[in-house]
Scaffold this motif. Structure first.
Motif, short mmCIF file in Angstrom:
data_model
loop_
_atom_site.label_atom_id
_atom_site.label_comp_id
_atom_site.label_asym_id
_atom_site.label_seq_id
_atom_site.Cartn_x
_atom_site.Cartn_y
_atom_site.Cartn_z
N LEU A 117 31.01 -21.04 -13.55
CA LEU A 117 31.69 -22.33 -13.67
C LEU A 117 33.16 -22.13 -14.00
N GLY A 118 34.03 -22.89 -13.34
CA GLY A 118 35.45 -22.88 -13.66
C GLY A 118 36.20 -21.70 -13.07
N PRO A 119 37.32 -21.31 -13.67
CA PRO A 119 37.87 -21.70 -14.96
C PRO A 119 38.27 -23.18 -15.08
N ARG B 72 30.31 -30.20 -13.33
CA ARG B 72 29.52 -28.98 -13.47
C ARG B 72 28.50 -28.82 -12.36
N SER B 73 28.39 -29.80 -11.49
CA SER B 73 27.46 -29.73 -10.37
C SER B 73 27.95 -30.66 -9.28
N ARG C 29 21.71 -29.34 -10.31
CA ARG C 29 21.70 -28.72 -11.64
C ARG C 29 23.04 -28.09 -11.97
N ASN C 30 23.36 -28.08 -13.27
CA ASN C 30 24.67 -27.64 -13.72
C ASN C 30 24.87 -26.14 -13.56
N TRP C 31 26.09 -25.78 -13.18
CA TRP C 31 26.53 -24.39 -13.25
C TRP C 31 27.05 -24.14 -14.66
N HIS D 131 28.45 -36.86 -7.10
CA HIS D 131 27.58 -37.59 -6.17
C HIS D 131 26.25 -37.89 -6.88
N VAL D 132 26.30 -38.77 -7.86
CA VAL D 132 25.10 -39.06 -8.66
C VAL D 132 24.04 -39.67 -7.77
#
Length: 485
Positions: free
Chosen positions: A99-101, A106-107, A84-86, A112-113
């Motif tokens: 997340l970032g800068p 984003r994950s 899941r995305n940060w 690694h899909v």
């Protein structure tokens, strides 16, 4: 939506073994044989009792078949934080902010899909033209010299990698551009082939030019199933691979990479990364969180912002650290307990013929077929059900000079600019089912197994020459064997 395959679907099929077979496994041109009593002479159970009979889109995403209920719960928690995305700070989701800068994805699952292999943009769609910026293609960066603990020296402005995305108010470091150059060749039987040489450049550098002599190295995200078992290969076996190759005649002389591990606080044998520049899964995971997503942790507490990147340095933090030790340990456990898939078609006559050709061409010298696992930092791999597993990853975990055409010119600890680690081959035939492509090698330049072989050079040049002399039927058998692993 749950991303965790059902426990029932991950259970291995029950097999009845009538007798234990004594199998002699040849290791190519090393000049030595390894004898072991095993119940699986063809290596169908790639990870021993941990193996799952998996195919299809989720083939790399099953937990080890031996996990108990508590371990499966921990696997599911790690899976959640892996996929899941940060989000940017500030956010209401405090467990996933920071997340970032600068970042690339984003994950972890963004590169690694489905726990599988990344790919560069489609290099065959517009040959010779520039392509869209890569997502799962990391550009390592350094300048000449020897850095801390014998590692690389980061670029003083851009650090040790290029991040092509950023949060609001921060500039992305650069855009990665790629074009291709065709390289034509032919087999001994007259069949022609064309390889595509990728050429990488950087555009829109946000903080000025790179330092003089800066070196770029593309790295594609590898598939992950079975990496915990790689961590359990005894160090002595890796060192023995190097010693045996050094003592044997011929050009194949693999080298151990000894690298700094932030978690152990010492130099260790590298076994992860395209140049074996990481020793442990914990270091690999925490380093990727920082470099690829911009998430700090206990061992990597500072954002990767250089003094020249004032917008990056002024960006808000998601906490100190942004991922706590417990959550990071769940993500590391998740990766360590991803199961290798069972071999397919192992008894097919064409596959068996390909296996003989694989050994004949000396491919098994570097792609050593099997090991027995030893100590592991993960109790799930040292329980009575899992200790001492005969596994079949097909790698020696050593560095090899792969020739000028594959050279990136960028040293990394003991690895030279022409050396790459032998990648494991297990699961390679499932990449197309999982990720919809079969882009291989460190930057995805090879479209399938045969092209990957044709890119080999250096220590592997003799093996490549043997494949060039094979008939079409022999080449097809060789490929079918590798894709059965």
């Amino acid at each position: 939506m749950s991303f965790l395959p059902s426990a029932r679907s991950a259970l291995p099929r029950v097999r009845t073994i009538a007798a234990v077979s004594l199998v002699v496994v040849g290791i190519g041109a090393l000049g030595w044989l390894q004898a072991a009593e095993v119940e699986d002479p063809l290596g169908e159970q790639t990870g021993g009792a941990t193996t799952v009979p998996a195919t299809g889109r989720n083939a790399f995403s099953f937990p080890l078949a031996t996990l108990d209920d508590a371990e499966r719960t921990r696997f599911a928690i790690g899976n959640s934080f892996f996929r899941r995305n940060w989000v940017e700070t500030p956010a209401s989701t405090t467990a996933r902010d920071g997340l970032g800068p600068h970042f690339i994805a984003r994950s972890c699952g963004g590169c690694h899909v489905q726990d599988g292999r990344g790919a560069p943009p489609d290099l065959r769609r517009r040959l010779g033209a520039e392509h869209e910026p890569p997502v799962a293609l990391l550009m390592r960066l350094s300048v000449p010299g020897v850095g801390e603990h014998g590692g690389v020296v980061p670029d003083p402005v851009y650090g040790d990698q290029i991040d092509n995305a950023a949060i609001q108010g921060v500039q992305p470091e650069a855009r990665v551009r790629m074009r291709t150059r065709p390289i034509a060749g032919r087999f001994a039987d007259g069949t022609r082939y064309t390889l595509q040489q990728p050429i990488y450049t950087l555009a829109d550098l946000a903080y000025g030019p790179l330092a003089p002599g800066a070196m770029l190295s593309p790295r594609i995200a590898p598939h992950l199933a079975g990496i915990g078992l790689l961590d359990a290969i005894p160090q002595a076996e890796i060192e023995r691979n190097a010693a045996d190759q050094a003592a044997a005649p011929g050009p194949i002389k693999g080298q151990v990479n000894r690298v700094w591990d932030a978690f152990a606080g010492e130099m260790r044998v590298g076994r992860f990364g395209w140049k074996a520049n990481v020793a442990t899964l914990a270091h690999q995971s925490a380093g990727a969180f920082l470099g690829d997503i911009g998430i700090t942790s206990t061992h990597f507490p500072s954002e990767a912002c250089t003094p020249a990147q004032q917008d990056c340095r002024a960006a808000p933090s998601g906490g100190t650290p942004e991922i706590d030790d417990e959550t990071l340990s769940h993500v590391v456990f998740y990766q360590a307990t991803l199961a290798p898939a069972e071999r397919r078609n192992a008894r097919d006559p064409q596959v068996l013929r390909g296996q003989a050709l694989f050994a004949q061409a000396q491919c098994a010298t570097c792609h050593r077929p099997s090991y027995v696992t030893g100590a592991s930092p993960f109790p799930a791999l040292t329980s009575p059900k899992t200790a001492g597993q005969r596994i079949h990853p097909y790698t020696d975990l050593l560095l090899h000079d792969m020739g000028e055409r594959l050279a990136d010119g960028r040293p990394d600890f003991a690895a030279s600019g022409r050396q790459w680690k032998t990648p494991p081959l297990w699961g390679i035939g499932l990449i197309r089912e999982v990720n919809g492509h079969q882009r291989l090698l460190h930057d995805g330049r090879a479209d399938g197994v045969l092209e990957a072989i044709l890119w080999h050079g250096g220590e592997a040049e003799d093996a490549r020459q043997q494949v060039l002399k094979m008939s079409r039927a022999e080449r097809e058998a060789l490929v079918k064997f590798v894709e059965s692993l």
